[in-house]
Design a protein around this motif. Structure first.
Motif, PDB file in Angstrom:
ATOM      1  N   CYS A 237       0.833  -1.219   0.000  1.00 22.31           N
ATOM      2  CA  CYS A 237       0.000   0.000   0.000  1.00 22.31           C
ATOM      3  C   CYS A 237       0.863   1.262   0.000  1.00 22.31           C
ATOM      4  O   CYS A 237       1.817   1.379   0.762  1.00 22.31           O
ATOM      5  CB  CYS A 237      -0.920  -0.022   1.224  1.00 22.31           C
ATOM      6  SG  CYS A 237      -1.897   1.480   1.397  1.00 22.31           S
ATOM      7  N   CYS A 240      -2.054   6.240  -0.607  1.00 25.62           N
ATOM      8  CA  CYS A 240      -2.506   7.372  -1.440  1.00 25.62           C
ATOM      9  C   CYS A 240      -3.927   7.809  -1.098  1.00 25.62           C
ATOM     10  O   CYS A 240      -4.324   8.938  -1.384  1.00 25.62           O
ATOM     11  CB  CYS A 240      -2.428   7.001  -2.921  1.00 25.62           C
ATOM     12  SG  CYS A 240      -3.581   5.689  -3.377  1.00 25.62           S
ATOM     13  N   GLY A 241      -4.725   6.912  -0.513  1.00 27.88           N
ATOM     14  CA  GLY A 241      -6.087   7.264  -0.089  1.00 27.88           C
ATOM     15  C   GLY A 241      -7.129   7.220  -1.195  1.00 27.88           C
ATOM     16  O   GLY A 241      -8.302   7.489  -0.940  1.00 27.88           O
ATOM     17  N   CYS A 243      -8.563   4.789  -2.646  1.00 27.03           N
ATOM     18  CA  CYS A 243      -9.621   3.800  -2.390  1.00 27.03           C
ATOM     19  C   CYS A 243     -10.716   4.379  -1.500  1.00 27.03           C
ATOM     20  O   CYS A 243     -11.892   4.036  -1.656  1.00 27.03           O
ATOM     21  CB  CYS A 243      -9.022   2.540  -1.761  1.00 27.03           C
ATOM     22  SG  CYS A 243      -7.961   2.872  -0.350  1.00 27.03           S
ATOM     23  N   CYS A 326      -6.949   1.317  -7.483  1.00 27.34           N
ATOM     24  CA  CYS A 326      -5.775   1.173  -6.605  1.00 27.34           C
ATOM     25  C   CYS A 326      -4.520   0.979  -7.451  1.00 27.34           C
ATOM     26  O   CYS A 326      -4.455   0.059  -8.274  1.00 27.34           O
ATOM     27  CB  CYS A 326      -5.957  -0.021  -5.664  1.00 27.34           C
ATOM     28  SG  CYS A 326      -4.474  -0.347  -4.695  1.00 27.34           S
TER      29      CYS A 326
HETATM   30  S1  SF4 Z   1      -5.673   2.895  -3.281  1.00 30.96           S
HETATM   31 FE1  SF4 Z   1      -5.813   2.443  -1.067  1.00 30.96          FE
HETATM   32  S2  SF4 Z   1      -4.973   0.356  -0.852  1.00 30.96           S
HETATM   33 FE2  SF4 Z   1      -4.341   1.137  -2.879  1.00 30.96          FE
HETATM   34  S3  SF4 Z   1      -2.304   2.050  -2.549  1.00 30.96           S
HETATM   35 FE3  SF4 Z   1      -3.807   3.734  -2.334  1.00 30.96          FE
HETATM   36  S4  SF4 Z   1      -4.260   3.778  -0.105  1.00 30.96           S
HETATM   37 FE4  SF4 Z   1      -3.249   1.788  -0.516  1.00 30.96          FE
END
Ligand code: SF4
Ligand code: SF4
Length: 347
Positions: A237, A240-241, A243, A326
């Motif tokens: 992970c 990045c946020g 999701c 993601c």
């Molecule tokens: S989308 Fe969510 S699970 Fe995927 S890398 Fe970003 S924070 Fe991590």
């Protein structure tokens, strides 16, 4: 029983709705579909699977002013309310998964501690669902018993069929609105709409082969918290946020004051994400979720257990947005499958 709307009457329905409400509808732009304000001649995207952002943003905006304050020497601080009453909004084209997402947000903002801004917007919104005729490879709403054609939770349910739309009011608000369009609607005297709907349901149900089965996941997570599995997947992970921002059920926010150095200012709230390291940071420097392991675990536990614990409704509706976006393919469907395997190992 659903009514029939001929395809060439859709624009008249939208135009009528736009006179009663601020109307937003799905529009394709730069390769993605977004809800955009209606304008005459704007081409509605009827071929999208899901919009880039869910309609959550219309009930719980990404940034909103909560109040204004003014400091007055020797007097109480003057506090004035939030933004004026929001416009009455009609969302045309909400998918069944996103309507289920709103049903998951309702007890958060309208339950034990009602949120006046969410509640006002919720009361003033007209939700027009648009049933899905096909699913993408990332859709898995069926895993959570959501019927993509049903538009459960909509005020008005619309499904596009071969040569017409089926249109059905589901709430008093929906009935009141549709009554204004009776001259556009016809009756399904021959039962063809019902037949076409069941054909469409059979067709879309075949799109969900191989979706995960989350049935026993919560029971297992009730017993298992410290799984090495979380550390394994969390190493990927990036924090990045994305999701959480695109998820129709995520609802965390931060509150901050903007004063620009003056003794008066505004208080805002904006979306936050449990995937950010400082999300759970405390004033004394302690952070109960100091590493990606705790944060990733929290996110999946929230989706598959905590929301059910608190509100008896799931925190994932299988919209597939996080699966698609993601950057490191941390796929909740895979997580469900992996936990099912761990569960098998436990027995
Ligand atoms: S989308 Fe969510 S699970 Fe995927 S890398 Fe970003 S924070 Fe991590
Ligand atoms: S967790 Fe992912 S698939 Fe589930 S509702 Fe949120 S964005 Fe959609």
């Amino acid at each position: 029983m659903p009514a029939i709307l001929k395809k060439d009457k859709l624009q008249a329905l939208l135009s009528g709705l736009s006179r009663a409400y601020k109307l937003v509808l799905p529009v394709r732009e730069n390769g993605m579909t977004y809800f955009k304000p209606y304008q005459t001649g704007l081409a509605i995207d009827r071929d999208y699977i899901n919009t880039a952002m869910s309609p959550k943003e219309f009930l719980f905006p990404q940034t909103e002013k909560m109040l204004s304050f003014k400091y007055r020497e020797g007097a109480e601080i003057l506090i004035t309310g939030a933004e004026p009453q929001p416009e009455k909004l009609a969302v045309f084209g909400a998918r069944s998964c996103d309507l289920a997402g709103i049903a998951a947000l309702d007890p958060v903002f309208g339950g034990r501690f009602p949120d006046p801004q969410y509640s006002t917007r919720r009361d003033r919104v007209l939700l027009v669902g648009l049933g899905c005729r096909r699913a993408s490879s990332t859709c898995f709403c069926r895993a959570f018993n959501i019927d993509p054609l049903s538009c459960n939770g909509a005020d008005i349910a619309v499904v596009e069929l071969e040569d017409c739309f089926s249109v059905e009011a589901r709430t008093d608000k929906g009935h009141a609105q549709l009554a204004n369009f009776s001259q556009l609607l016809g009756e399904d005297n021959s039962g063809t709409v019902e037949t076409s709907l069941s054909g469409a349901r059979e067709a879309i149900d075949t799109s969900f082969d191989g979706i995960p089965d989350p049935a026993g996941i919560k029971d297992f997570l009730d017993r298992q918290f410290e799984l090495p599995y979380w550390e394994n997947i969390a190493s990927r992970c990036l924090g990045c946020g994305i999701c959480t921002y695109i998820c129709p059920t995520c609802h965390c926010f931060d509150i901050f004051d903007v004063t620009r150095g003056k003794p008066d200012g505004n208080r805002y709230r904006c979306w936050d994400s449990c995937m950010f390291p400082d999300f759970t940071g405390m004033a004394g420097g302690h952070n109960p979720r100091p590493t990606p392991k705790e944060r990733v675990r929290n996110r999946f536990m929230h989706k598959l257990k905590y929301h059910l614990d608190r509100y008896e409704i799931g925190g994932c509706v299988g919209c597939g947005r996080c699966v698609e976006k993601c950057p490191v393919n941390l796929d909740i469907r895979q997580v469900i499958n992996d936990i099912n395997k761990l569960q098998g190992g436990e027995n």
